[in-house]
Design an enzyme around this catalytic site. Structure first.
Site, short mmCIF file in Angstrom:
data_model
loop_
_atom_site.label_atom_id
_atom_site.label_comp_id
_atom_site.label_asym_id
_atom_site.label_seq_id
_atom_site.Cartn_x
_atom_site.Cartn_y
_atom_site.Cartn_z
N HIS A 133 0.84 -1.20 0.00
CA HIS A 133 0.00 0.00 0.00
C HIS A 133 0.87 1.26 0.00
O HIS A 133 0.69 2.15 -0.84
CB HIS A 133 -0.91 -0.03 1.23
CG HIS A 133 -1.82 1.15 1.35
ND1 HIS A 133 -3.14 1.12 0.97
CD2 HIS A 133 -1.59 2.40 1.83
CE1 HIS A 133 -3.69 2.30 1.20
NE2 HIS A 133 -2.77 3.10 1.74
N GLU A 134 1.82 1.31 0.92
CA GLU A 134 2.65 2.51 1.02
C GLU A 134 3.59 2.63 -0.18
O GLU A 134 4.00 3.74 -0.55
CB GLU A 134 3.44 2.51 2.32
CG GLU A 134 2.57 2.45 3.59
CD GLU A 134 1.51 3.53 3.67
OE1 GLU A 134 1.66 4.59 3.01
OE2 GLU A 134 0.50 3.32 4.38
N HIS B 119 1.90 4.83 -2.68
CA HIS B 119 2.08 6.24 -2.35
C HIS B 119 3.49 6.71 -2.70
O HIS B 119 3.69 7.77 -3.29
CB HIS B 119 1.85 6.46 -0.85
CG HIS B 119 0.42 6.41 -0.42
ND1 HIS B 119 -0.56 7.18 -1.00
CD2 HIS B 119 -0.19 5.70 0.57
CE1 HIS B 119 -1.72 6.95 -0.40
NE2 HIS B 119 -1.52 6.04 0.55
N GLU C 119 -4.55 7.86 -3.05
CA GLU C 119 -5.06 6.58 -2.58
C GLU C 119 -5.35 5.62 -3.73
O GLU C 119 -5.27 4.40 -3.57
CB GLU C 119 -6.32 6.78 -1.74
CG GLU C 119 -6.04 7.29 -0.34
CD GLU C 119 -5.17 6.35 0.47
OE1 GLU C 119 -5.36 5.12 0.36
OE2 GLU C 119 -4.30 6.84 1.21
#
Length: 494
Positions: free
Chosen positions: A262-263, A266, A293
């Protein structure tokens, strides 16, 4: 005298540097700073906020923007100079309404509130956190009053994170999603999936070895990333080649693996933002948190929870955790990491139930800002909504109202971007598949360069030249639309 656009660019770059220093201080607070340093960090952040505020609302900034306004008609609307004037005008007109001392107060409340939250969460004690929350909410009420909302007060806060989006529009999108999710969640909760092997002995030292391999497999430039441990995972960047992502390790599961994916999404966005003449100015920053996101949810779910990816990567995980996974084949593992079952923690939720966690928070934030709930009653209200929406009984505040760090830092208006981004991630994925070809085949071979390059060209490289929905329109051919996301969930889980 320097041209007005050159002067504006110089001032905008100074603002960008201040924002990056603020990110550095925030990263340090959440990864390295001793807990007692929160009071000092509050003063550091207040000073930075005051300095940035004064630079942005300087009358000279207004004069430069007024001088440049007539030029907009002759500038390429797809150029960064046109985008810079638009972004700086928008920022200036909003910030000039905010008193400098309020900006300082907001920064102190956020820095000190985050430290209190860490202690309160560890003790599962909402009463301990309540004064810090009250202080943060009070500053947000002052901020909304200063801006002067034209209608729904929550619009002011939402606009900080998802520019030009209105509460009414988010409510409509979320209602469409909720109507489809509720019966799907009920159907899936009766399905039996063996995921017992995902709980057990997963030594943290082996996880620490694994996670850099994941980010390097997905891809980035050498010597430009780092991964640290924190209570609540996040990503930050001090520039295109200084990307810092974090995760939280659990010795009894592999949740750190998915939070890292997930990160990574980003981090990749920050890593591939525009370079060149305007680098470091607000116009070369990320477009919005919803777009941000969309990138993190794309890598976490559409890549990281796909069967083609695990056909490629699973042997590496098996090799590190043979006692737990040696006898588990890839199809079993894939089914387990995609098991849909209502649970307590948002960041650990499966793809189907995740949306209800966000909708709950979005509704609560509106009630808070509009004074429809007493802050002291939040645990009871939270627990009731968790039971009504997900059929889950909350055992304590740590796994309930205290699980997220956002309110401790005053980040009201943020939560809806998680689900908006999830919706957009599917739209982006489907357009990328049309342009790039068989994404499943690429992932099964471990080839992620075409994915990175498409995202870089169609999303990341535009920075903030366009408002979020205009950027999405250019990337995928439409504005935000929940239908592809809902169809994807039904295909995968239905």
């Amino acid at each position: 005298m320097a041209d007005a656009l050159d002067q504006l660019t110089s001032r905008a770059r100074d603002l960008g540097q201040l924002m990056q220093l603020g990110m550095l201080l925030t990263w340090d607070q959440r990864t390295q700073m001793p807990p007692a340093g929160a009071r000092h960090r509050g003063e550091h952040m207040a000073f930075l906020q005051r300095t940035a505020h004064n630079l942005l609302v300087d009358p000279e900034m207004g004069r430069l923007l007024d001088e440049l306004e007539p030029r907009l008609a002759s500038l390429d609307p797809d150029g960064f100079d046109h985008g810079l004037i638009r972004v700086m005008r928008r920022n200036y007109e909003k910030e000039v309404k905010v008193p400098a001392d309020l900006r300082e107060e907001m920064a102190r409340a956020a820095a000190e509130g985050n430290a209190v939250w860490l202690t309160a969460k560890a003790a599962s004690d909402f009463e301990l956190f309540l004064p810090a929350l009250e202080r943060n909410i009070e500053t947000r009420h002052k901020y909304v009053d200063a801006i002067g909302p034209d209608g729904e007060p929550y619009d002011v806060l939402l606009d900080d994170f998802e520019p030009e989006m209105k509460t009414e529009e988010v409510t409509r999108i979320f209602a469409e999603i909720r109507d489809e999710l509720v019966p799907l969640i009920a159907e899936l909760s009766e399905r039996e999936v063996d995921d017992s092997f995902l709980e057990g002995d997963f030594p943290v030292d082996r996880q620490i070895e694994l996670l850099p391999d994941v980010t390097e497999t997905f891809g980035h430039r050498p010597d430009s990333w780092r991964i640290d441990a924190t209570e609540h995972p996040f990503a930050s960047s001090l520039g295109r080649d200084d990307v810092r992502i974090t995760t939280h390790y659990y010795a009894n599961n592999l949740d750190s693996l998915f939070s890292t994916m997930h990160e990574y999404g980003h981090g990749l966005y920050q890593h591939q933002l525009p370079a060149g003449e305007y680098e470091g100015t607000p116009v070369t920053g990320a477009c919005s948190l919803g777009i941000h996101e969309s990138q993190s949810r794309l890598w976490e779910n559409l890549v990281g929870r796909s069967l083609p990816f695990w056909r490629f990567y699973y042997p590496r995980v098996q090799e590190r955790f043979p006692d737990m996974l040696g006898g588990v084949d890839v199809e079993q593992f894939y089914a387990a990491v995609n098991k849909s079952q209502p649970s307590l923690i948002r960041i650990e939720a499966d793809e189907v139930t995740y949306g209800m966690h966000v909708i709950l928070r979005f509704e609560l934030e509106q009630d808070i800002i509009n004074g429809r709930v007493a802050l002291r009653d939040l645990p009871e209200i939270w627990n009731g909504k968790m039971h009504d929406y997900l059929g889950v009984d909350v055992p304590d505040d740590r796994r309930g109202v205290l699980q997220d760090m956002h309110w401790s830092a005053g980040l009201m208006g943020y939560f809806s971007t998680y689900l908006l981004g999830t919706v957009m991630s599917v739209q982006i994925w489907e357009r990328m598949a049309d342009d790039v070809g068989d994404l499943d085949e690429l992932m099964e071979r471990g080839e992620f360069t075409p994915l990175r390059e498409w995202l870089g060209e169609n999303v990341h490289a535009h920075g903030r030249k366009y408002p979020p929905q205009e950027l999405l329109q250019k990337a995928v051919g439409s504005g935000i639309d929940a239908k592809p996301y809902l169809a994807y969930l039904k295909r995968k889980f239905g």
